[in-house]
Write an enzyme that holds these catalytic residues in place. Structure first.
Site, PDB file in Angstrom:
ATOM      1  N   LYS A   1      49.244  41.942  42.456  1.00  0.00           N
ATOM      2  CA  LYS A   1      48.728  42.864  43.470  1.00  0.00           C
ATOM      3  C   LYS A   1      49.658  42.961  44.673  1.00  0.00           C
ATOM      4  O   LYS A   1      49.860  44.041  45.240  1.00  0.00           O
ATOM      5  CB  LYS A   1      47.360  42.389  43.949  1.00  0.00           C
ATOM      6  CG  LYS A   1      46.382  42.225  42.811  1.00  0.00           C
ATOM      7  CD  LYS A   1      45.182  43.106  42.981  1.00  0.00           C
ATOM      8  CE  LYS A   1      44.418  43.097  41.668  1.00  0.00           C
ATOM      9  NZ  LYS A   1      43.299  44.008  41.663  1.00  0.00           N
TER      10      LYS A   1
ATOM     11  N   GLU B   1      42.696  42.989  53.033  1.00  0.00           N
ATOM     12  CA  GLU B   1      42.750  44.444  53.119  1.00  0.00           C
ATOM     13  C   GLU B   1      41.625  44.955  53.984  1.00  0.00           C
ATOM     14  O   GLU B   1      40.527  44.402  53.980  1.00  0.00           O
ATOM     15  CB  GLU B   1      42.554  45.053  51.724  1.00  0.00           C
ATOM     16  CG  GLU B   1      43.775  45.130  50.869  1.00  0.00           C
ATOM     17  CD  GLU B   1      43.463  45.790  49.530  1.00  0.00           C
ATOM     18  OE1 GLU B   1      44.370  45.853  48.717  1.00  0.00           O
ATOM     19  OE2 GLU B   1      42.306  46.219  49.323  1.00  0.00           O
TER      20      GLU B   1
ATOM     21  N   HIS C   1      31.579  46.648  39.577  1.00  0.00           N
ATOM     22  CA  HIS C   1      32.995  46.978  39.399  1.00  0.00           C
ATOM     23  C   HIS C   1      33.335  47.462  37.987  1.00  0.00           C
ATOM     24  O   HIS C   1      34.503  47.547  37.622  1.00  0.00           O
ATOM     25  CB  HIS C   1      33.901  45.797  39.767  1.00  0.00           C
ATOM     26  CG  HIS C   1      33.685  45.333  41.172  1.00  0.00           C
ATOM     27  ND1 HIS C   1      34.142  46.034  42.260  1.00  0.00           N
ATOM     28  CD2 HIS C   1      33.015  44.262  41.673  1.00  0.00           C
ATOM     29  CE1 HIS C   1      33.781  45.415  43.371  1.00  0.00           C
ATOM     30  NE2 HIS C   1      33.075  44.330  43.048  1.00  0.00           N
TER      31      HIS C   1
ATOM     32  N   ARG D   1      48.469  51.254  31.012  1.00  0.00           N
ATOM     33  CA  ARG D   1      47.976  51.419  29.637  1.00  0.00           C
ATOM     34  C   ARG D   1      47.099  52.658  29.596  1.00  0.00           C
ATOM     35  O   ARG D   1      46.844  53.288  30.623  1.00  0.00           O
ATOM     36  CB  ARG D   1      47.151  50.206  29.235  1.00  0.00           C
ATOM     37  CG  ARG D   1      46.044  49.964  30.290  1.00  0.00           C
ATOM     38  CD  ARG D   1      44.983  49.015  29.876  1.00  0.00           C
ATOM     39  NE  ARG D   1      44.145  48.630  30.983  1.00  0.00           N
ATOM     40  CZ  ARG D   1      43.059  49.284  31.403  1.00  0.00           C
ATOM     41  NH1 ARG D   1      42.679  50.401  30.793  1.00  0.00           N
ATOM     42  NH2 ARG D   1      42.354  48.866  32.434  1.00  0.00           N
TER      43      ARG D   1
END
Lengths: 172, 501, 501, 172
Positions: C116, C200, C235, C292
């Site tokens: 990340k 964040e 999620h 992908r």
């Protein structure tokens, strides 16, 4: 135990040599196959032979007789076991001197053109059957006598049902 | 606003209509004959009414019974589908009289287009090209012969009241004229009670190309481009595609305009199809109009991206068309294969019966409109159409590849179907190249009917499957039911198991 | 040119890949675990190799076994699908080393986007907006607190090595900072062996919008517009649609350019997805890249009219992209519903088991990508996704109506599914209006989980069906097998028959 | 003959009053229905009541117990006949003093946290089971003694299989 197996017009010997879970070893004449075989749905077999995946779908049409389909081919297959062999040997003689008219599919009798006792000539139409809006005439292959009419006009019939019984003229 | 629609049909088309109704929040009413109690359209509908015995002329074709069910269910409108009462002018009128909306054109349009000679005349009036020939029914034998000599051979003789190829004769040689005309007339008399015939120039290597049109009640009429329907067997369409591989943009535009003119000439309202016969040089002639939804409408739906049933309903709701000709275009390519319960190896004999197993093709670009299910018995009283397989891709070539992929996955056990035959059509070079006309199937009969020779291995695989099915049955008879699926089986003296088979 | 592809996956995605292979004339090779012998991908493939026991880490995740099967089958290429090894950099490298084409990006792209923090830095370099926050992993607790104060609350604390929500903490209040950071770090340590976290800015009422991209080996890179994936539960995406109902043409164009820039920044090759988090004012920030094919790729395929698997294969074949950005447009609207074997009434517990019956939805505008069939037992070892239902229509509203129609016809017996839950989502006003964010399911939980109260009549109908099933069983036990399906049954002293039941 | 029928938590009397071909007359308490009912597929019934078409799909989960689905609703229905009534009356007493842990679905045993003889408190986790990548903890509802552990870690289990037997502490 070895069986005879008839595929369309061909005949082989077939034998299950070994079976463990889904893995079978089978001899067809002198061809030996080791397959992974499983019935995935009712009448649908998945067979893996040398890592090639085959799908076979079949229906038992009569006792020990199967209509078998691979991708784009269709076969009539019969397993001939001891019981069948015995029955066949018994039936042999009386197969040729009786005869009947039947249709390959279900339908409805439109018209019967003969009655019991009629003498019919090769090529004569005996009965007209409709299925799905199409009418088909069923003719006799050689000179015969009508011994019995088993259906009436308007009857719904199954495929392969005997409709009219015939005998050779020589026999009467 | 229509709130409830009775669908006066059965099979795939009944379900197709009900699907659009459901999306529009409209209730759907099924009618069914006694042979159709278990048919999918009865299960899919919100309501269902039995309308009589199995034969169509005692159920699906009986106007009174349909009207009665519509009234009992308080349906606002009736959708006739295709076939049955869909092109019956009396039915259209009757609905009107009973205050029920008929989802189709007026009886005037049906009647005018239903009579071949009236239709020809009307088209000539509207400057739509028709096949050179007579515009008056000819009752007199001598007159017929004279006319044929004038048009020039070869010609087709057709029954005025006709349809389905009955009373139709091709005359190629001078000496055959008399016999052909007289046999055509007597066949027409027998079939339709009317021995009028008309004569048309015979088109060599003809293409059957039709244009889909939509017309509302506010004077708007558009076409949704063509469908190429030349793959036919005995005048029955087998495969349809759009766009036509032989069409040019110029001819398409011209034909489209003529199609619209044809519809306007009968004050058409709703969805309809103008059929043209087209020769190799793209000369085209009006053939007839189908005043209803066609079996092959889905390929147009896919390529033009329109739901034709919804458009039909909106038109009957008196809404103006919100599709504009200038906004429409053809998007990619679509092919439809008709899957019939018939035996291609046995002269395409219908093959009704019990569906023992079905696997439907799915995935990207595939639409499958069917109605049969595992355990369903296709009745012998009706059309043997099982389903329609509609495939789309950006290019014609990819569409054919995708159709082959879909046919590969489509499996039906219990009845014979046209699937292998359709698959072979996809492999014929002239089909692949888009160079074919209505003689296509006839011209390629040998290739199409020749089943691929299976290898010995494939035959052995089939034998092994049958053999295992047999062994499994034997085992079941010899040992008591076992619950966990795993059993020991000692028939051969060795330890073997048939578990999971 | 690729002639044979091994698909290193199972379930619906394996079949979806094989379908495109078949259309391209490419042979497909399945691999399967011992639990998957009867799985549809094994039946659909041309070849099939068993690669070990049921647990994924002994079969589908074992690189050596996949490579071995590829070599034995002489496959030219491996398609990893999604999940399993699809984002495994080592696997991509290993394929390369073994001379097998990997249908996916280089290990460099996978690795860069997989971490990340590296990804964030790379994006900042490429001028792609990222969520305000740290670009370096923070190991020190005090440092973390300082940084959070600088960014301003609320913030999200995330594990650098993380994924799947592990180690993630939302901090809204000053006094919770210390506890949140330390628990996030310890959870990260336990889950990934690395306690680095990054921070964040937390986006209120966030939308999850992603862009599909395609990049070839010749420097061409395009985007295929966005997918709106804000309908999520824990999620996990539940429903996806395209176009996004909140998007504007200007922002779309901007985001598309950034998506292409993001892909180019890692020299991307193949199909990939750039995920953005978007606030109500359409401020957007790079979230991550999926290197992908995505589960939800079919909605893009329908609206942009592209076969993404074929594009992947062509790219690996070193062909230049023949799609040009300026030619692409979004055509109508598409929605995907994911159908899971799970019990919405029981906290969405996975519900594997035997499929006793399945009726798949069909017809206009419906694509169904599945793999289960009647008699198939969904194994408990893998993802409980049964199928994806993808629906298209010209407008969003019609698409929702069509989805409801498709869900109506989709029946599965034997396992509980999310179908009723999905159907209710279609009825939520804020979904209908396209005003929803990632809190949607949470916000509407009560409505979504409240089963409609059935009427007494409906309950009685259900009772009658069960009662007849019982009576039929009783009858079977009391009378011998009868062959013609019609039997007389006198249990109640009166003449009654259960025929046809 | 009248039966009891249990639908979720409700109970009715049900009786078949008349049956001819597909047409049945049925009483549910005092509600009389005349339906056209036919099993179109295995476990799938088409029912027409007052011209409304209903589709019902069911699975027999246990003997005489059915999971029944109408459009968007699902019911657990049990037919209670004389045999069931007798069995129920016999079982009554020994139901409450024994207890066990089971799972609603098939899975795999991840961890067993207790052994035979352990005394456990309400809320204690006894066993962890995984199914489809999700792990679930199974807890005990009241204080108990573990009398038997029937499975081992790593075992694959069926839904509703008894995993651990418990008894109330007072009884020991």
């Amino acid at each position: 135990m070895q069986y005879d197996i008839k595929l369309n017009d061909e005949q082989y010997k077939i034998e299950l040599l070994d079976l463990k879970n889904n893995k079978a070893k089978i001899a067809l004449d002198d061809r030996i196959y080791e397959v992974d075989i499983t019935e995935v749905e009712n009448g649908v077999y998945s067979i893996i032979l040398d890592n090639t995946s085959f799908n076979v779908e079949l229906v038992e049409t009569e006792n020990k007789k199967y209509n078998v389909n691979t991708l784009y081919n269709s076969y009539d297959i019969e397993i001939i076991d001891a019981e069948t062999r015995y029955a066949n040997s018994r039936k042999k003689e009386d197969v040729d001197d009786a005869s009947f008219i039947s249709t390959p599919m279900p339908g409805k009798i439109v018209k019967i053109l003969v009655k019991e006792g009629d003498v019919v000539k090769a090529g004569d139409t005996l009965i007209i059957v409709s299925a799905m809006k199409m009418e088909s005439e069923y003719k006799v292959g050689s000179d015969k006598i009508v011994t019995k009419v088993l259906v009436s006009e308007g009857d719904a019939i199954d495929g392969h049902q005997k409709l009219i019984l015939l005998e050779d003229i020589e026999n009467n | 606003m229509i709130k409830k629609v009775l669908v006066a049909n059965r099979g795939e088309i009944a379900i197709r209509v009900m699907r659009s109704c459901r999306e529009m929040g409209i209730q759907s009413v099924a009618v069914f004959s006694e042979a159709d109690r278990t048919s999918m359209h009865v299960r899919y509908a919100d309501e269902a009414y039995c309308i009589g015995p199995a034969p169509s002329n005692e159920s699906y074709l009986v106007i009174d019974k349909i009207i009665e069910a519509a009234k009992e269910s308080k349906a606002d409108a009736i959708h006739p589908g295709y076939g049955f009462l869909s092109e019956n002018a009396e039915f259209s009128d009757r609905c009107k009289k009973e205050g029920i909306l008929f989802i189709g054109p007026s009886s005037y349009a049906i009647k005018t287009m239903g009579d071949k000679i009236t239709a020809r005349k009307t088209m000539q009036h509207a400057n739509v090209p028709v096949v050179p020939g007579t515009t008056e029914p000819i009752k007199d034998l001598d007159k017929a012969v004279q006319v044929i000599r004038k048009i020039g051979l070869p010609v087709m003789i057709k029954a005025s009241a006709g349809g389905g190829g009955k009373g139709m004769r091709l005359v190629a040689k001078e000496e055959d004229i008399l016999a052909a005309v007289s046999s055509s007339k007597s066949e027409a008399k027998a079939a339709f009670g009317d021995d009028s015939v008309y004569i048309e120039k015979y088109i060599n290597s003809p293409h059957h190309i039709e244009f889909q049109i939509l017309a509302d009640n506010h004077g708007n009429c558009i076409h949704l481009f063509e469908r190429e329907c030349s793959v036919q067997r005995r005048h029955q369409k087998v495969i349809e595609e759009t766009p036509s591989p032989i069409m040019t943009p110029e001819v398409r535009e011209e034909m489209g305009k003529h199609a619209v003119a044809a519809a306007k000439a009968v004050n058409y309202s709703g969805a309809g199809t103008i059929e043209f016969i087209v020769d190799d040089n793209l000369n085209y002639y009006f053939l007839e109009m189908n005043t209803r939804l066609q079996v092959e409408h889905p390929i147009t739906e896919r390529v033009v991206q329109v739901d034709l049933v919804k458009e039909q309903i909106k038109i009957v709701n008196n809404e103006p068309l919100n599709l504009k000709q200038e906004d429409l275009s053809q998007n990619g390519h679509a092919i439809e294969c008709r899957i019939y319960a018939e035996d291609p190896e046995n002269n395409f004999m219908p093959n009704p019966g019990l569906i023992k197993h079905i696997t439907e093709p799915l995935g990207l670009g595939v639409r499958h409109d069917g109605y049969v299910y595992k355990g369903y018995e296709i009745p012998m009283y009706y059309d043997p159409l099982i389903s329609k397989l509609i495939v789309w891709a950006p290019t014609r070539e990819e569409t054919i590849d995708r159709m082959k992929r879909a046919l590969y996955a489509y499996k039906i056990i219990g009845v014979k179907t046209s699937i292998p035959f359709l698959n072979r059509i996809m492999d014929v070079p002239s089909f692949r190249q888009g160079r074919y006309n209505t003689h296509f199937i006839q011209d390629n009969e040998e290739f199409l009917l020749n089943e691929e020779k299976p290898s010995q291995k494939l035959k052995d695989i089939a034998s092994i499957a049958a053999f295992f099915s047999y062994l499994k049955k034997i085992e079941k008879h010899q040992s008591p039911v076992n619950l966990n699926g795993a059993s020991k089986w000692k028939v051969f003296g060795r330890k073997k198991s048939l578990e999971r088979l």
